[in-house]
Design a protein around this motif. Structure first.
Motif, PDB file in Angstrom:
ATOM      1  N   ASN A 275       0.012  -0.547  -0.915  1.00  0.00           N
ATOM      2  CA  ASN A 275       1.214  -0.293  -1.715  1.00  0.00           C
ATOM      3  C   ASN A 275       0.897   0.495  -2.982  1.00  0.00           C
ATOM      4  O   ASN A 275       1.800   1.097  -3.580  1.00  0.00           O
ATOM      5  CB  ASN A 275       1.881  -1.611  -2.127  1.00  0.00           C
ATOM      6  N   TYR A 276      -0.384   0.505  -3.381  1.00  0.00           N
ATOM      7  CA  TYR A 276      -0.729   1.053  -4.692  1.00  0.00           C
ATOM      8  C   TYR A 276      -1.797   2.146  -4.626  1.00  0.00           C
ATOM      9  O   TYR A 276      -2.212   2.660  -5.656  1.00  0.00           O
ATOM     10  CB  TYR A 276      -1.192  -0.082  -5.622  1.00  0.00           C
ATOM     11  N   THR A 277      -2.243   2.488  -3.434  1.00  0.00           N
ATOM     12  CA  THR A 277      -3.186   3.604  -3.312  1.00  0.00           C
ATOM     13  C   THR A 277      -2.417   4.925  -3.383  1.00  0.00           C
ATOM     14  O   THR A 277      -1.184   4.938  -3.482  1.00  0.00           O
ATOM     15  CB  THR A 277      -3.968   3.509  -1.993  1.00  0.00           C
ATOM     16  N   PHE A 278      -3.134   6.031  -3.288  1.00  0.00           N
ATOM     17  CA  PHE A 278      -2.530   7.359  -3.447  1.00  0.00           C
ATOM     18  C   PHE A 278      -1.347   7.549  -2.490  1.00  0.00           C
ATOM     19  O   PHE A 278      -1.448   7.272  -1.293  1.00  0.00           O
ATOM     20  CB  PHE A 278      -3.580   8.449  -3.200  1.00  0.00           C
TER      21      PHE A 278
ATOM     22  N   GLN B 232       6.070   3.306   1.438  1.00  0.00           N
ATOM     23  CA  GLN B 232       6.845   4.256   2.240  1.00  0.00           C
ATOM     24  C   GLN B 232       7.144   3.694   3.628  1.00  0.00           C
ATOM     25  O   GLN B 232       8.260   3.837   4.141  1.00  0.00           O
ATOM     26  CB  GLN B 232       6.077   5.566   2.361  1.00  0.00           C
ATOM     27  N   THR B 233       6.150   3.043   4.214  1.00  0.00           N
ATOM     28  CA  THR B 233       6.347   2.444   5.543  1.00  0.00           C
ATOM     29  C   THR B 233       7.396   1.342   5.508  1.00  0.00           C
ATOM     30  O   THR B 233       8.283   1.276   6.366  1.00  0.00           O
ATOM     31  CB  THR B 233       5.022   1.879   6.077  1.00  0.00           C
TER      32      THR B 233
ATOM     33  N   MET C  60      10.026  -3.121  -3.063  1.00  0.00           N
ATOM     34  CA  MET C  60       8.720  -3.219  -2.415  1.00  0.00           C
ATOM     35  C   MET C  60       7.586  -3.205  -3.439  1.00  0.00           C
ATOM     36  O   MET C  60       6.598  -3.936  -3.310  1.00  0.00           O
ATOM     37  CB  MET C  60       8.529  -2.065  -1.430  1.00  0.00           C
ATOM     38  N   ASN C  61       7.743  -2.396  -4.468  1.00  0.00           N
ATOM     39  CA  ASN C  61       6.692  -2.260  -5.477  1.00  0.00           C
ATOM     40  C   ASN C  61       6.557  -3.517  -6.325  1.00  0.00           C
ATOM     41  O   ASN C  61       5.445  -3.922  -6.677  1.00  0.00           O
ATOM     42  CB  ASN C  61       6.986  -1.053  -6.369  1.00  0.00           C
ATOM     43  N   ASN C  62       7.684  -4.150  -6.649  1.00  0.00           N
ATOM     44  CA  ASN C  62       7.682  -5.319  -7.528  1.00  0.00           C
ATOM     45  C   ASN C  62       7.994  -6.620  -6.800  1.00  0.00           C
ATOM     46  O   ASN C  62       8.179  -7.651  -7.439  1.00  0.00           O
ATOM     47  CB  ASN C  62       8.701  -5.141  -8.657  1.00  0.00           C
ATOM     48  N   LEU C  63       8.078  -6.566  -5.468  1.00  0.00           N
ATOM     49  CA  LEU C  63       8.345  -7.763  -4.659  1.00  0.00           C
ATOM     50  C   LEU C  63       9.617  -8.481  -5.095  1.00  0.00           C
ATOM     51  O   LEU C  63       9.668  -9.715  -5.178  1.00  0.00           O
ATOM     52  CB  LEU C  63       7.147  -8.723  -4.725  1.00  0.00           C
ATOM     53  N   LEU C  64      10.659  -7.701  -5.408  1.00  0.00           N
ATOM     54  CA  LEU C  64      11.979  -8.213  -5.805  1.00  0.00           C
ATOM     55  C   LEU C  64      11.968  -8.957  -7.140  1.00  0.00           C
ATOM     56  O   LEU C  64      12.945  -9.630  -7.474  1.00  0.00           O
ATOM     57  CB  LEU C  64      12.576  -9.127  -4.714  1.00  0.00           C
ATOM     58  N   MET C  65      10.919  -8.826  -7.904  1.00  0.00           N
ATOM     59  CA  MET C  65      10.835  -9.567  -9.163  1.00  0.00           C
ATOM     60  C   MET C  65      11.834  -9.069 -10.194  1.00  0.00           C
ATOM     61  O   MET C  65      12.272  -9.842 -11.055  1.00  0.00           O
ATOM     62  CB  MET C  65       9.419  -9.499  -9.720  1.00  0.00           C
TER      63      MET C  65
END
Length: 492
Positions: A350-353, A359-360, A395-400
């Protein structure tokens, strides 16, 4: 007469008559219940007197049996706890105890009445069985009983919670914790006072063997502070331009972490977060620090802080950490770092280049909604709303950013008890979350209105009930679609 007997035997033979020869057919029992079969005339098999005798016998047996069953069920059900929380031995013990209490009560009532009313006492002596039966029936009638097979616990919520805490305590204090059983028990939520240790075990930070836990904690905590001594001072050195840029980003993001919660605006807490994020970034050069990782620190910090607050645990979001001993703060910091690292290990892509993991998942979310809510999908398409515009943050913040902190912690209980919960189950939670607001989204008639709603969903007052329904719906979606590569447009 012979013809009549022969005719009777022939008719009865097909319906289980004892006078007919036995046949090796499939319907050996209850042949008269076969759909479409003929029904015999009852009086053709039995005479009038025989029918009356059988009727009296059946009524007597049924009445007697029902009374016995009624008393047994009432005694069993009177003190029955939730069937999920009490095992069979406990239920039998409670039923037996209640039955003994009633017998003693009946005896005591008879003795009291014999002192005040000799006449009534004489009557009871002549017919003791009638007296006992009357007392039992009155006790049963006065008891509330469920009208359906669904078991509704009569225990207060606090008692149910104590029962769950007891089960967690037994699992965690055993010589080797059964991880599968711990996951099953954690799916519906973890009690507050056992959550810190449960999270550490479910994430793999603590071993299941109880004898190795203290040794592991001492080693890992020392290892973390060795990283601090070795690397933290390098954050101000300009020779590594990329790391220096990340330090600036961390420094900017930390004050933005849950700005409405006083706990995270304290300078001491922000210093702890900065150390955690910097050490994580320098140890994971493939991704480094990415905006949004700062949010993932907060649930761990709150949960591990609550372990030391006692009666103040309900006010953890307002707690002044300066009141806490420095050594305890160091323990909280180290445990938070390692558990956050364990979580991120499972969603590293989720956090690599180019963030391929996100995206998936965004694409899979769109595929799911196409199949479960066509009207919502068409509405988004007609208003030119792309999933990446709103679900990237999910997705990036897990709905936080979409849920209150206490709801996030509850959701994470389930994530940790699911296989690849943060990577896989989160997708179905996002789908259920979007589905939950389908009507409100379709009520918006333009691009701007839809995006404003999706970025400010009304979840501020959500609690256990809403989260429970969300997770249940997500589990249903997972049950249907998990492993269906064609449905989710996955490549083998």
């Amino acid at each position: 007469m012979a013809n009549s007997e022969k005719r009777t035997t022939t008719i009865g033979g097909g319906f289980g008559s004892t006078s007919a020869p036995k046949k090796g057919t499939y319907w050996k029992k209850g042949a008269d219940k076969v759909p479409g079969s003929m029904r015999p005339v009852y009086s053709a098999k039995y005479g009038t007197e025989e029918i009356a005798a059988q009727t009296r016998l059946r009524d007597h047996t049924s009445t007697k049996g029902n009374k016995k069953k009624k008393d047994t069920f009432a005694d069993f059900d009177y003190r029955m706890n939730d069937a999920w929380d009490v095992d069979e031995e406990e239920l039998n013990a409670m039923a037996l105890s209640k039955l003994q209490e009633r017998e003693q009560l009946a005896i005591q009532q008879e003795l009291n009445e014999s002192v005040h009313d000799t006449g009534q006492n004489d009557a009871k002596i002549k017919d003791p069985s009638a007296s006992s039966e009357t007392l039992t029936d009155v006790a049963i009638i006065n008891e509330p009983r469920p009208t359906s097979p669904i078991r509704i616990s009569s225990e207060p919520v606090a008692d149910v919670e104590l029962s769950r805490q007891h089960k967690f305590g037994l699992l965690l204090s055993g010589p080797n914790t059964d991880l599968e059983e711990l996951r099953k028990l954690s799916w519906k939520g973890i009690p507050t006072h056992v959550r810190p240790m449960t999270w550490k075990i479910l994430l793999g930070y603590l071993p299941a063997n109880i004898d190795r836990r203290d040794i592991t904690l001492d080693r890992k905590r020392k290892e973390y502070f060795n990283f601090i001594e070795q690397y933290y001072h390098t954050k101000t050195e300009p020779h590594n331009e990329e790391m220096f840029r990340q330090v600036i980003t961390i420094h900017i993001d930390i004050p933005r972490t849950n700005p409405l919660i006083p706990l995270f605006q304290q300078e001491l807490v922000q210093q702890i977060f900065e150390r955690i994020l910097y050490i994580w970034a320098i140890r994971h050069p493939a991704s480094g620090y990415v905006q949004g990782i700062n949010d993932l620190v907060t649930p761990f910090f709150v949960v591990f802080l609550s372990e030391y607050l006692g009666d103040n645990v309900k006010r953890v979001e307002d707690y002044d950490v300066k009141q806490l001993n420095g050594d305890k703060l160091r323990v909280i910091e180290a445990d938070t770092f390692w558990c956050m690292s364990k979580l991120l290990d499972g969603i590293q892509d989720n956090y690599t280049f180019a963030q391929p993991g996100i995206q998936t998942k965004v694409k899979q979310l769109e595929e799911l909604i196409k199949r479960i809510n066509v009207h919502l999908q068409k509405h988004l398409e007609q208003n030119l709303v792309e999933y990446l515009q709103f679900s990237y943050r999910w997705m990036n913040n897990l709905l936080m950013r979409e849920l209150p902190l206490h709801c996030t912690i509850r959701v994470w209980d389930t994530y940790m008890s699911e296989p690849d919960g943060f990577a896989e189950f989160h997708l179905y939670v996002c789908a259920a979350f979007l589905q939950r607001f389908s009507k409100e989204i379709q009520d918006q008639r333009d691009f701007q209105g839809i995006l404003l709603l999706l970025q400010n969903l009304p979840t501020a007052k959500w609690g256990e009930n809403e989260i429970g329904l969300l997770l249940a719906e997500a589990y249903s979606l997972k049950y249907v679609f998990s492993g269906a590569r064609n449905h989710l447009n996955q490549s083998k």
